[in-house]
Write a protein that holds these residues in place. Structure first.
Motif, PDB file in Angstrom:
ATOM      1  N   THR A  55       0.830  -1.207   0.000  1.00  0.00           N
ATOM      2  CA  THR A  55       0.000   0.000   0.000  1.00  0.00           C
ATOM      3  C   THR A  55       0.866   1.260   0.000  1.00  0.00           C
ATOM      4  N   MET A  56       1.891   1.274   0.838  1.00  0.00           N
ATOM      5  CA  MET A  56       2.774   2.450   0.906  1.00  0.00           C
ATOM      6  C   MET A  56       3.499   2.670  -0.415  1.00  0.00           C
ATOM      7  N   ARG A  57       4.004   1.614  -1.018  1.00  0.00           N
ATOM      8  CA  ARG A  57       4.748   1.770  -2.278  1.00  0.00           C
ATOM      9  C   ARG A  57       3.829   2.212  -3.404  1.00  0.00           C
ATOM     10  N   ARG A  58       2.613   1.691  -3.416  1.00  0.00           N
ATOM     11  CA  ARG A  58       1.675   2.019  -4.493  1.00  0.00           C
ATOM     12  C   ARG A  58       1.134   3.442  -4.359  1.00  0.00           C
ATOM     13  N   GLU A  59       0.802   3.834  -3.132  1.00  0.00           N
ATOM     14  CA  GLU A  59       0.121   5.112  -2.927  1.00  0.00           C
ATOM     15  C   GLU A  59       1.071   6.299  -2.815  1.00  0.00           C
ATOM     16  N   ARG A  60       2.336   6.057  -2.457  1.00  0.00           N
ATOM     17  CA  ARG A  60       3.350   7.113  -2.421  1.00  0.00           C
ATOM     18  C   ARG A  60       2.923   8.304  -1.563  1.00  0.00           C
ATOM     19  N   PHE A  61       2.640   8.041  -0.312  1.00  0.00           N
ATOM     20  CA  PHE A  61       2.273   9.103   0.622  1.00  0.00           C
ATOM     21  C   PHE A  61       3.457  10.051   0.827  1.00  0.00           C
ATOM     22  N   ASP A  62       3.149  11.274   1.245  1.00  0.00           N
ATOM     23  CA  ASP A  62       4.216  12.207   1.609  1.00  0.00           C
ATOM     24  C   ASP A  62       4.782  11.882   2.988  1.00  0.00           C
ATOM     25  N   VAL A  63       3.888  11.461   3.903  1.00  0.00           N
ATOM     26  CA  VAL A  63       4.278  11.221   5.287  1.00  0.00           C
ATOM     27  C   VAL A  63       3.578   9.967   5.795  1.00  0.00           C
ATOM     28  N   VAL A  64       4.313   9.138   6.520  1.00  0.00           N
ATOM     29  CA  VAL A  64       3.720   8.091   7.337  1.00  0.00           C
ATOM     30  C   VAL A  64       3.919   8.500   8.789  1.00  0.00           C
ATOM     31  N   HIS A  65       2.816   8.684   9.494  1.00  0.00           N
ATOM     32  CA  HIS A  65       2.813   9.138  10.894  1.00  0.00           C
ATOM     33  C   HIS A  65       2.371   7.943  11.735  1.00  0.00           C
ATOM     34  N   SER A  66       3.332   7.322  12.440  1.00  0.00           N
ATOM     35  CA  SER A  66       3.080   6.043  13.110  1.00  0.00           C
ATOM     36  C   SER A  66       2.868   6.249  14.605  1.00  0.00           C
ATOM     37  N   HIS A  67       1.786   5.646  15.137  1.00  0.00           N
ATOM     38  CA  HIS A  67       1.387   5.861  16.526  1.00  0.00           C
ATOM     39  C   HIS A  67       1.569   4.663  17.458  1.00  0.00           C
ATOM     40  N   PRO A  68       1.835   3.432  17.000  1.00  0.00           N
ATOM     41  CA  PRO A  68       1.876   2.293  17.933  1.00  0.00           C
ATOM     42  C   PRO A  68       3.203   2.090  18.666  1.00  0.00           C
ATOM     43  N   VAL A  72      -2.712  21.678  15.274  1.00  0.00           N
ATOM     44  CA  VAL A  72      -2.853  21.349  13.857  1.00  0.00           C
ATOM     45  C   VAL A  72      -1.860  22.158  13.016  1.00  0.00           C
ATOM     46  N   ARG A  73      -1.686  23.433  13.349  1.00  0.00           N
ATOM     47  CA  ARG A  73      -0.707  24.258  12.617  1.00  0.00           C
ATOM     48  C   ARG A  73       0.707  23.697  12.780  1.00  0.00           C
ATOM     49  N   LEU A  74       1.040  23.276  13.990  1.00  0.00           N
ATOM     50  CA  LEU A  74       2.361  22.708  14.228  1.00  0.00           C
ATOM     51  C   LEU A  74       2.571  21.438  13.414  1.00  0.00           C
ATOM     52  N   LEU A  75       1.562  20.587  13.391  1.00  0.00           N
ATOM     53  CA  LEU A  75       1.658  19.361  12.602  1.00  0.00           C
ATOM     54  C   LEU A  75       1.827  19.668  11.119  1.00  0.00           C
ATOM     55  N   GLU A  76       1.013  20.562  10.611  1.00  0.00           N
ATOM     56  CA  GLU A  76       1.075  20.879   9.189  1.00  0.00           C
ATOM     57  C   GLU A  76       2.431  21.465   8.821  1.00  0.00           C
ATOM     58  N   GLY A  77       3.008  22.252   9.741  1.00  0.00           N
ATOM     59  CA  GLY A  77       4.330  22.796   9.489  1.00  0.00           C
ATOM     60  C   GLY A  77       5.384  21.721   9.353  1.00  0.00           C
ATOM     61  N   ARG A  78       5.281  20.668  10.204  1.00  0.00           N
ATOM     62  CA  ARG A  78       6.230  19.568  10.098  1.00  0.00           C
ATOM     63  C   ARG A  78       5.998  18.778   8.810  1.00  0.00           C
ATOM     64  N   TYR A  79       4.744  18.505   8.494  1.00  0.00           N
ATOM     65  CA  TYR A  79       4.437  17.708   7.306  1.00  0.00           C
ATOM     66  C   TYR A  79       4.969  18.388   6.028  1.00  0.00           C
ATOM     67  N   ALA A  80       4.895  19.728   6.009  1.00  0.00           N
ATOM     68  CA  ALA A  80       5.254  20.469   4.798  1.00  0.00           C
ATOM     69  C   ALA A  80       6.707  20.241   4.395  1.00  0.00           C
ATOM     70  N   HIS A  81       7.566  19.850   5.327  1.00  0.00           N
ATOM     71  CA  HIS A  81       8.975  19.596   5.009  1.00  0.00           C
ATOM     72  C   HIS A  81       9.147  18.385   4.089  1.00  0.00           C
ATOM     73  N   TYR A  82       8.125  17.551   4.012  1.00  0.00           N
ATOM     74  CA  TYR A  82       8.281  16.277   3.308  1.00  0.00           C
ATOM     75  C   TYR A  82       7.495  16.226   2.001  1.00  0.00           C
ATOM     76  N   ARG A  83       7.088  17.371   1.508  1.00  0.00           N
ATOM     77  CA  ARG A  83       6.343  17.365   0.238  1.00  0.00           C
ATOM     78  C   ARG A  83       7.249  16.816  -0.876  1.00  0.00           C
ATOM     79  N   HIS A  84       6.710  15.899  -1.680  1.00  0.00           N
ATOM     80  CA  HIS A  84       7.487  15.327  -2.795  1.00  0.00           C
ATOM     81  C   HIS A  84       7.922  16.430  -3.741  1.00  0.00           C
TER      82      HIS A  84
END
Length: 386
Positions: free
Chosen positions: A92-105, A374-386
């Motif tokens: 799924t990860m290889r096919r969908e090519r997400f910008d970020v995987v945010h893992s919680h477990p 939410v703003r803090l999260l989005e700021g971190r995510y933005a660093h990983y845009r393809h």
């Protein structure tokens, strides 16, 4: 920088939404999942497209709302089917090519982020929500081997780590986490509007109490949490038995489900308090139930943060809590009665009755604002845009 999470790069107009895959075991009403749902409800899908991956065959409490919010949910086989699980997640990860995987477990994020790295996902975030330092220190050999492998994978595969508190950060990222540029504390936010009393607050409180058979003057003690060892329900029942011995009209409202539910019921029977304890199960109306309580009691052995405790404080409830819980779990101006667990049930009962005689008070809440989180999260995510 290390320490508290700072805001990152702002998104440019006209850019496509970032695709962020959150990995959890299942979407039930726990602290992690409740917080994620609040994020999903508030986040603009034009900026961030949140998606979920679970590894549980059982339906989750939030499944219907996730469909309504149009949050895609990718389901992989349970961990017992290791090869099928890994093939599903990696494919799924290889096919969908997400910008970020945010893992919680927690430690298992090592495996999740290894698969994400192999799939070429640029952003790989490990999120620590719990404090496992005590059980990890006393773990047997098989557990220590597992922890060593997971910690190695996290060092190699996570592009950054975030945590709900300093103890939670140390539990997953080690004692030197503050010296690691990639590790930060993310202040969790809540949708505060859900906890504000409605215009008919008095009528709502009376109706909620009546639905459980409680009168308006009944001393109602409450707790919200999974029925698991770390939440310390066995101690909570001993505290309530002491309170009920002094004030027979007192009642205890327990919200949650879990592996120890039957055991806790049996203990209530043995203590002779079963008719004064209500097992409310998993509920979607926790803010209203909190408003119906008089005192919130939280004797956890350990917490990464204790979201239920934050919710109780935001609701204005006097709270009796274990004194070793993280400093981040205490809001300025909240009515708090921290007590050592070693003090025993009698001292805790004293604190509960003192709390019951203390007026409710809503604390400062600027540190738990969801929009800021939410703003803090989005700021971190933005660093990983393809």
């Amino acid at each position: 920088m290390s320490g508290v999470l700072a805001e990152g790069t702002a998104e440019q107009p006209g850019q496509r939404p970032l695709r962020v895959l959150h990995v959890v075991s299942a979407m039930n009403r726990g602290g992690i999942e409740t917080w994620l749902m609040q994020v999903f409800r508030s986040q603009d899908q034009a900026r961030v497209r949140n998606e979920l991956m679970t590894f549980s065959a059982a339906p989750g409490d939030y499944d219907d709302e996730l469909r309504a919010l149009e949050v895609p949910v990718w389901r992989c086989p349970p961990l017992g089917s290791a090869l099928a699980f890994a093939r599903c997640m990696f494919g799924t990860m290889r096919r969908e090519r997400f910008d970020v995987v945010h893992s919680h477990p927690h430690q298992f994020s090592g495996v999740v982020l290894l698969l994400a790295r192999l799939a070429g996902i640029p952003g790989r975030i490990a999120h620590s929500h719990i404090d496992t330092r005590a059980p990890d220190r006393s773990a047997g050999l098989p557990r220590r081997v597992y922890l060593s492998v997971m910690n190695t994978l996290l060092r190699l595969c996570a592009t950054e780590g975030v945590a709900v508190s300093a103890p939670a950060a140390e539990a997953l990222f080690g004692e030197g986490w503050q010296r690691q540029d990639r590790c930060r504390v993310l202040p969790l936010g809540l949708d505060l509007s859900a906890y504000a009393p409605p215009a008919d607050a008095h009528a709502e409180r009376a109706a909620t109490r009546a639905s459980f058979g409680f009168g308006p003057d009944t001393l109602l003690i409450g707790h919200v949490g999974w029925f698991i060892p770390v939440k310390n329900h066995t101690f909570l029942l001993r505290v309530f038995a002491e309170v009920a011995g002094r004030l027979p009209e007192a009642r205890l409202l327990l919200i949650g489900v879990g592996e120890l539910t039957a055991e806790v019921r049996e203990q209530a029977e043995r203590l002779g308090i079963i008719n004064r304890v209500v097992f409310a199960g998993s509920r979607g109306d926790v803010p209203g139930l909190l408003r119906a309580m008089d005192v919130f009691v939280f004797p956890s052995l350990a917490e990464g943060l204790g979201l239920a405790l934050i919710e109780a404080q935001v609701s204005g409830l006097p709270c009796v809590l274990a004194d070793q819980l993280p400093a981040e779990s205490r809001l300025p101006g909240a009515v708090l009665f921290p007590v050592p667990l070693a003090a025993g049930p009698e001292a805790w009962a004293d604190a509960v009755l003192q709390a019951a005689a203390t007026p409710h008070h809503v604390p400062e809440t600027h540190g738990v604002d969801l929009a800021q989180a939410v703003r803090l999260l989005e700021g971190r995510y933005a660093h990983y845009r393809h």
